[in-house]
Design a protein around this motif. Sequence first.
Motif, PDB file in Angstrom:
ATOM      1  N   HIS A   1       0.654  -1.352   0.084  1.00 53.18           N
ATOM      2  CA  HIS A   1       0.244  -0.068  -0.153  1.00 53.18           C
ATOM      3  C   HIS A   1       0.710   0.721  -0.182  1.00 53.18           C
ATOM      4  O   HIS A   1       0.973   1.834  -0.902  1.00 53.18           O
ATOM      5  CB  HIS A   1      -0.899   0.436   1.115  1.00 53.18           C
ATOM      6  CG  HIS A   1      -1.786   1.141   1.203  1.00 53.18           C
ATOM      7  ND1 HIS A   1      -2.647   1.420   0.355  1.00 53.18           N
ATOM      8  CD2 HIS A   1      -2.000   2.449   1.803  1.00 53.18           C
ATOM      9  CE1 HIS A   1      -3.783   2.710   0.404  1.00 53.18           C
ATOM     10  NE2 HIS A   1      -2.725   3.555   1.549  1.00 53.18           N
TER      11      HIS A   1
ATOM     12  N   THR B   1       1.050   4.042  -2.830  1.00 54.24           N
ATOM     13  CA  THR B   1       0.484   5.634  -2.683  1.00 54.24           C
ATOM     14  C   THR B   1       2.063   6.385  -3.166  1.00 54.24           C
ATOM     15  O   THR B   1       1.670   7.956  -3.878  1.00 54.24           O
ATOM     16  CB  THR B   1      -0.298   5.205  -1.389  1.00 54.24           C
ATOM     17  OG1 THR B   1      -1.167   4.823  -1.256  1.00 54.24           O
ATOM     18  CG2 THR B   1       0.167   7.375  -0.737  1.00 54.24           C
ATOM     19  N   LEU B   2       3.008   6.299  -2.660  1.00 53.19           N
ATOM     20  CA  LEU B   2       4.088   6.660  -3.038  1.00 53.19           C
ATOM     21  C   LEU B   2       3.803   6.757  -4.473  1.00 53.19           C
ATOM     22  O   LEU B   2       4.039   7.842  -5.157  1.00 53.19           O
ATOM     23  CB  LEU B   2       5.601   6.421  -2.718  1.00 53.19           C
ATOM     24  CG  LEU B   2       5.608   6.657  -1.112  1.00 53.19           C
ATOM     25  CD1 LEU B   2       6.591   5.381  -0.735  1.00 53.19           C
ATOM     26  CD2 LEU B   2       5.716   8.110  -0.759  1.00 53.19           C
ATOM     27  N   GLU B   3       3.622   6.516  -5.893  1.00 55.01           N
ATOM     28  CA  GLU B   3       4.494   5.738  -6.603  1.00 55.01           C
ATOM     29  C   GLU B   3       2.535   7.185  -7.163  1.00 55.01           C
ATOM     30  O   GLU B   3       2.775   7.058  -8.399  1.00 55.01           O
ATOM     31  CB  GLU B   3       3.997   4.796  -7.804  1.00 55.01           C
ATOM     32  CG  GLU B   3       4.651   4.155  -8.907  1.00 55.01           C
ATOM     33  CD  GLU B   3       4.885   3.384  -9.537  1.00 55.01           C
ATOM     34  OE1 GLU B   3       5.128   3.045 -10.667  1.00 55.01           O
ATOM     35  OE2 GLU B   3       4.214   1.815  -9.019  1.00 55.01           O
ATOM     36  N   ALA B   4       1.364   6.457  -6.845  1.00 52.51           N
ATOM     37  CA  ALA B   4       0.361   7.242  -7.549  1.00 52.51           C
ATOM     38  C   ALA B   4       0.701   8.974  -7.150  1.00 52.51           C
ATOM     39  O   ALA B   4       0.092   9.459  -7.755  1.00 52.51           O
ATOM     40  CB  ALA B   4      -1.134   6.174  -7.375  1.00 52.51           C
ATOM     41  N   ASN B   5       0.981   8.763  -5.700  1.00 51.57           N
ATOM     42  CA  ASN B   5       1.061  10.631  -5.468  1.00 51.57           C
ATOM     43  C   ASN B   5       2.750  11.354  -6.007  1.00 51.57           C
ATOM     44  O   ASN B   5       2.408  12.003  -5.876  1.00 51.57           O
ATOM     45  CB  ASN B   5       0.781  10.770  -4.413  1.00 51.57           C
ATOM     46  CG  ASN B   5      -0.850  10.265  -3.627  1.00 51.57           C
ATOM     47  OD1 ASN B   5      -1.348  10.769  -4.997  1.00 51.57           O
ATOM     48  ND2 ASN B   5      -1.203   9.437  -2.631  1.00 51.57           N
ATOM     49  N   GLY B   6       2.963  11.025  -7.311  1.00 50.97           N
ATOM     50  CA  GLY B   6       4.183  11.625  -7.125  1.00 50.97           C
ATOM     51  C   GLY B   6       5.709  11.663  -6.761  1.00 50.97           C
ATOM     52  O   GLY B   6       6.306  12.480  -6.736  1.00 50.97           O
ATOM     53  N   GLY B   7       5.312  10.466  -5.661  1.00 46.99           N
ATOM     54  CA  GLY B   7       6.855  10.185  -4.937  1.00 46.99           C
ATOM     55  C   GLY B   7       8.087   9.869  -5.628  1.00 46.99           C
ATOM     56  O   GLY B   7       9.082   9.817  -4.654  1.00 46.99           O
TER      57      GLY B   7
ATOM     58  N   ARG C   1       9.744  10.955  -7.995  1.00 41.97           N
ATOM     59  CA  ARG C   1       9.957  11.259  -8.799  1.00 41.97           C
ATOM     60  C   ARG C   1      11.046  12.342  -9.386  1.00 41.97           C
ATOM     61  O   ARG C   1      11.455  13.201  -9.857  1.00 41.97           O
ATOM     62  CB  ARG C   1       9.531  12.948  -8.912  1.00 41.97           C
ATOM     63  CG  ARG C   1       7.723  12.827  -9.161  1.00 41.97           C
ATOM     64  CD  ARG C   1       7.053  15.178  -8.692  1.00 41.97           C
ATOM     65  NE  ARG C   1       5.883  14.696  -8.710  1.00 41.97           N
ATOM     66  CZ  ARG C   1       5.191  15.119  -7.907  1.00 41.97           C
ATOM     67  NH1 ARG C   1       5.810  16.064  -7.576  1.00 41.97           N
ATOM     68  NH2 ARG C   1       3.472  14.882  -8.265  1.00 41.97           N
TER      69      ARG C   1
END
Length: 66
Positions: free
Chosen positions: A21, A25-31, A33
């Motif tokens: 999770h 979540t990090l990937e989906a929110n651009g974490g 970059r």
Amino acid sequence: MQRCPHLATETLRTLLRSAFHGYITLEANGGFRHSRDVQKSWERALDGLHLLLENWPAHAAEEERT
């Protein structure tokens, strides 16, 4: 340290769910970059989880069953 054939279900569920999770979540929110390869980061995370589960202390699973 002896490998435990049966990890406690709740511990395993919590550990894996939080790792998956958190990563998603990090990937989906651009974490992710930064310039590092996301796939390599994921593979390292899986390697770490694998190492942790392979070396899970037998006494930890026994304590959770009682």
